[in-house]
Design a protein around this motif. Structure first.
Motif, mmCIF file in Angstrom:
data_model
loop_
_atom_site.group_PDB
_atom_site.id
_atom_site.type_symbol
_atom_site.label_atom_id
_atom_site.label_comp_id
_atom_site.label_asym_id
_atom_site.label_seq_id
_atom_site.Cartn_x
_atom_site.Cartn_y
_atom_site.Cartn_z
ATOM 1 N N VAL A 108 0.828 -1.216 0.000
ATOM 2 C CA VAL A 108 0.000 0.000 0.000
ATOM 3 C C VAL A 108 0.862 1.265 0.000
ATOM 4 O O VAL A 108 0.507 2.274 -0.592
ATOM 5 C CB VAL A 108 -1.005 -0.012 1.181
ATOM 6 C CG1 VAL A 108 -1.833 1.263 1.207
ATOM 7 C CG2 VAL A 108 -1.927 -1.226 1.085
ATOM 8 N N ARG A 109 1.993 1.206 0.650
ATOM 9 C CA ARG A 109 2.980 2.285 0.606
ATOM 10 C C ARG A 109 2.491 3.635 1.141
ATOM 11 O O ARG A 109 2.669 4.676 0.492
ATOM 12 C CB ARG A 109 3.501 2.478 -0.835
ATOM 13 C CG ARG A 109 4.382 1.312 -1.285
ATOM 14 C CD ARG A 109 4.833 1.512 -2.721
ATOM 15 N NE ARG A 109 5.855 0.547 -3.117
ATOM 16 C CZ ARG A 109 7.156 0.700 -2.939
ATOM 17 N NH1 ARG A 109 7.636 1.779 -2.369
ATOM 18 N NH2 ARG A 109 7.997 -0.238 -3.333
ATOM 19 N N CYS A 110 1.865 3.632 2.291
ATOM 20 C CA CYS A 110 1.535 4.899 2.942
ATOM 21 C C CYS A 110 2.854 5.612 3.258
ATOM 22 O O CYS A 110 3.771 4.992 3.814
ATOM 23 C CB CYS A 110 0.755 4.650 4.223
ATOM 24 S SG CYS A 110 -0.744 3.679 3.949
ATOM 25 N N PRO A 111 2.974 6.897 2.918
ATOM 26 C CA PRO A 111 4.289 7.546 2.999
ATOM 27 C C PRO A 111 4.807 7.774 4.420
ATOM 28 O O PRO A 111 5.992 8.022 4.589
ATOM 29 C CB PRO A 111 4.049 8.894 2.292
ATOM 30 C CG PRO A 111 2.572 9.112 2.345
ATOM 31 C CD PRO A 111 1.942 7.754 2.342
ATOM 32 N N PHE A 112 3.931 7.650 5.425
ATOM 33 C CA PHE A 112 4.375 7.875 6.807
ATOM 34 C C PHE A 112 4.766 6.585 7.514
ATOM 35 O O PHE A 112 5.146 6.597 8.674
ATOM 36 C CB PHE A 112 3.240 8.572 7.601
ATOM 37 C CG PHE A 112 1.918 7.857 7.462
ATOM 38 C CD1 PHE A 112 1.634 6.759 8.255
ATOM 39 C CD2 PHE A 112 0.999 8.242 6.499
ATOM 40 C CE1 PHE A 112 0.440 6.070 8.107
ATOM 41 C CE2 PHE A 112 -0.206 7.555 6.340
ATOM 42 C CZ PHE A 112 -0.477 6.467 7.149
ATOM 43 N N CYS A 113 4.662 5.447 6.816
ATOM 44 C CA CYS A 113 4.806 4.144 7.475
ATOM 45 C C CYS A 113 6.084 3.444 7.031
ATOM 46 O O CYS A 113 6.365 3.336 5.835
ATOM 47 C CB CYS A 113 3.589 3.286 7.138
ATOM 48 S SG CYS A 113 3.728 1.569 7.629
ATOM 49 N N ALA A 114 6.863 2.967 8.002
ATOM 50 C CA ALA A 114 8.143 2.325 7.691
ATOM 51 C C ALA A 114 7.947 1.011 6.934
ATOM 52 O O ALA A 114 8.762 0.649 6.085
ATOM 53 C CB ALA A 114 8.925 2.068 8.981
ATOM 54 N N THR A 115 6.863 0.309 7.225
ATOM 55 C CA THR A 115 6.619 -0.966 6.521
ATOM 56 C C THR A 115 6.354 -0.720 5.046
ATOM 57 O O THR A 115 6.828 -1.454 4.177
ATOM 58 C CB THR A 115 5.378 -1.683 7.108
ATOM 59 O OG1 THR A 115 5.541 -1.844 8.506
ATOM 60 C CG2 THR A 115 5.184 -3.030 6.473
ATOM 61 N N GLY A 116 5.560 0.340 4.780
ATOM 62 C CA GLY A 116 5.156 0.611 3.405
ATOM 63 C C GLY A 116 6.307 1.064 2.528
ATOM 64 O O GLY A 116 6.286 0.896 1.314
ATOM 65 N N ARG A 117 7.329 1.629 3.157
ATOM 66 C CA ARG A 117 8.416 2.205 2.380
ATOM 67 C C ARG A 117 9.094 1.182 1.474
ATOM 68 O O ARG A 117 9.583 1.509 0.402
ATOM 69 C CB ARG A 117 9.453 2.791 3.352
ATOM 70 C CG ARG A 117 10.475 3.621 2.649
ATOM 71 C CD ARG A 117 11.029 4.710 3.547
ATOM 72 N NE ARG A 117 9.997 5.452 4.237
ATOM 73 C CZ ARG A 117 10.094 5.846 5.505
ATOM 74 N NH1 ARG A 117 11.144 5.544 6.216
ATOM 75 N NH2 ARG A 117 9.124 6.535 6.046
ATOM 76 N N MET A 156 3.089 -5.620 10.246
ATOM 77 C CA MET A 156 3.462 -5.314 8.867
ATOM 78 C C MET A 156 2.416 -5.890 7.913
ATOM 79 O O MET A 156 1.981 -7.024 8.060
ATOM 80 C CB MET A 156 4.832 -5.920 8.571
ATOM 81 C CG MET A 156 5.927 -5.368 9.492
ATOM 82 S SD MET A 156 7.446 -6.346 9.475
ATOM 83 C CE MET A 156 8.036 -6.022 7.832
ATOM 84 N N GLY A 157 2.043 -5.082 6.916
ATOM 85 C CA GLY A 157 1.183 -5.596 5.851
ATOM 86 C C GLY A 157 -0.267 -5.183 5.949
ATOM 87 O O GLY A 157 -0.731 -4.724 6.991
ATOM 88 N N GLU A 158 -0.971 -5.324 4.823
ATOM 89 C CA GLU A 158 -2.408 -5.031 4.770
ATOM 90 C C GLU A 158 -3.145 -6.380 4.826
ATOM 91 O O GLU A 158 -3.121 -7.147 3.848
ATOM 92 C CB GLU A 158 -2.727 -4.255 3.484
ATOM 93 C CG GLU A 158 -4.189 -4.180 3.104
ATOM 94 C CD GLU A 158 -5.150 -3.752 4.227
ATOM 95 O OE1 GLU A 158 -4.825 -2.808 4.977
ATOM 96 O OE2 GLU A 158 -6.211 -4.377 4.355
ATOM 97 N N PRO A 159 -3.791 -6.679 5.960
ATOM 98 C CA PRO A 159 -4.396 -8.014 6.149
ATOM 99 C C PRO A 159 -5.333 -8.428 5.018
ATOM 100 O O PRO A 159 -5.313 -9.584 4.590
ATOM 101 C CB PRO A 159 -5.180 -7.858 7.457
ATOM 102 C CG PRO A 159 -4.564 -6.708 8.163
ATOM 103 C CD PRO A 159 -3.968 -5.806 7.131
ATOM 104 N N THR A 190 -7.458 -2.509 8.818
ATOM 105 C CA THR A 190 -7.289 -2.382 7.372
ATOM 106 C C THR A 190 -7.099 -0.930 6.964
ATOM 107 O O THR A 190 -7.618 -0.017 7.612
ATOM 108 C CB THR A 190 -8.493 -2.977 6.597
ATOM 109 O OG1 THR A 190 -8.293 -2.772 5.192
ATOM 110 C CG2 THR A 190 -9.814 -2.329 7.016
ATOM 111 N N ALA A 191 -6.386 -0.742 5.868
ATOM 112 C CA ALA A 191 -6.207 0.594 5.317
ATOM 113 C C ALA A 191 -7.450 1.020 4.524
ATOM 114 O O ALA A 191 -7.476 2.102 3.963
ATOM 115 C CB ALA A 191 -4.968 0.615 4.425
ATOM 116 N N GLY A 192 -8.451 0.131 4.461
ATOM 117 C CA GLY A 192 -9.697 0.486 3.778
ATOM 118 C C GLY A 192 -9.930 -0.351 2.529
ATOM 119 O O GLY A 192 -10.410 0.153 1.513
#
Ligand code: SAH
Ligand code: SF4
Length: 340
Positions: A108-117, A156-159, A190-192
């Protein structure tokens, strides 16, 4: 552990069926983490099994305890060498919640999240998810004679982008013959992902749902949570309304507070209106999460600003909590899990 494979192996080797139950109880109820610990098994069998089967599909590389002792981070190595993390959080005395990962990285790569980076490396298997519980439960048992009382799918991750495996892991965690935790003590964040929310409402109406909202305007939300481009706020709103109608459950709204981005007074008022258009305020708990540093351009608002935002939402009739940041010193707080 892959119980199905073990069952086949035992049967093919003429081992009586009750041995499978002994292994199952030892691993899922008493949290044995190695074959040596399962002393009820005949030693001949105990010596043969390790060559074929691992009790856990993960290797614990490192365990870090925060200074205050209320957060414990595990770094696990998966088969193939990738790393994931889980965090035990001691929210109330003697009550530990485990935050589990569902993917190595996150697409998903939300810019504020270390996992997404780092983007997505791969999905976890059902066992790789439930074995995080078994390994953490083993650790708590051995080091403090304590138990895990809740699981949150918020690592970590989008379930919902790994729905099948997450669903199988929830079954293992709640099955009375296996781990047997009550469904009410399981929460998925979830991120939605709209189709995921709809399936989850049907499959797990007793579990809790958290939605990482971050913004209630499509342009901003698409920047902060890029999945919003696929499932914009109008769709998310309908999915949440239907979720609440079917399950009659309260939804937890996660809101990462980014200074100057989503924390103005007018934003609080818009957040309130957006939620009211979905359902009555009694169906929501808003968790404000002060941004935890992950490198990058964002900043957490000053404590006073967070208080103003939170009180404003409260005065509008919403239940609001400000999340205490546990485990920031071990990079184990929300959004900091990177599998380094
Ligand atoms: N992918 C799912 C679940 C894992 S993210 C989701 O997004 O809901 C877990 C939570 O950490 C989310 O609520 C997310 O908004 C929050 N988070 C991510 N980065 C953060 C950061 N830097 N500071 C505080 N919270 C963060
Ligand atoms: Fe993925 Fe959740 Fe991080 Fe966004 S906040 S990148 S969805 S793990």
């Amino acid at each position: 552990m892959d119980l199905k494979k073990l069952a086949v192996f035992l049967e093919e080797n003429g081992v009586p069926a009750f041995r499978l139950k002994q292994v199952r109880d030892a691993v899922y109820k008493n949290f044995a983490a190695s074959w040596e610990e399962i002393s009820v098994l005949p030693s001949a069998l105990r010596e043969r099994l390790p060559r074929q089967f691992r009790v856990h599909t993960l290797d614990t590389l490192e365990t870090q305890v925060s200074k205050k002792g209320n957060a414990i981070k595990f770094c696990f190595e998966l088969k193939g060498g990738l790393k994931i993390e889980s965090v035990l959080l001691n929210i109330m005395p003697e009550k530990w919640s485990l935050c589990v990962s569902t993917q190595a990285g996150c697409p998903v790569r939300c810019p504020f999240c270390a996992t997404g980076r780092k983007g997505l490396k791969r999905n976890l298997s059902p066992e790789e998810i439930s074995d995080q519980f078994l390994a953490a439960a083993h650790y708590l048992k051995v080091t403090r004679a304590q138990k895990i009382s809740g699981v949150i799918f918020m690592g970590m991750g989008e379930p919902f982008l790994n729905y099948e495996a997450v669903s199988a892991a929830i079954k293992t965690i709640t099955d009375p013959d296996l781990i047997g935790l009550g469904a009410r003590h399981v929460s998925v964040s979830t991120a939605g992902h709209v189709p995921g929310i709809r399936r989850f409402a049907k499959d797990f109406p007793q579990c809790n749902l958290a939605i990482s909202l971050q913004a209630v305007e499509d342009a901003l939300r698409s920047d902060l949570v890029p999945l919003n481009r696929n499932y914009p706020l109008s769709q998310l709103s309908r999915a949440l309304r239907d979720y609440i109608t079917t399950t009659k459950r309260r939804v937890f709204v996660e809101y990462v507070m980014l200074d100057g981005v989503n924390n103005s007074r007018s934003t609080a008022a818009r957040l309130n209106s957006w939620l009211r258009a979905v359902a009555a305020p009694k169906y929501f708990t808003v968790n404000l999460i002060p941004y935890n540093r992950t490198g990058g351009p964002y900043k957490a608002p000053a404590r006073e600003r967070i208080k103003i935002f939170s009180e404003l939402l409260g005065s509008l009739g919403l239940e609001v909590t400000v999340r205490k940041s546990l485990g920031e010193d071990i990079a184990g707080a929300c959004g900091q899990l990177a599998g380094k």
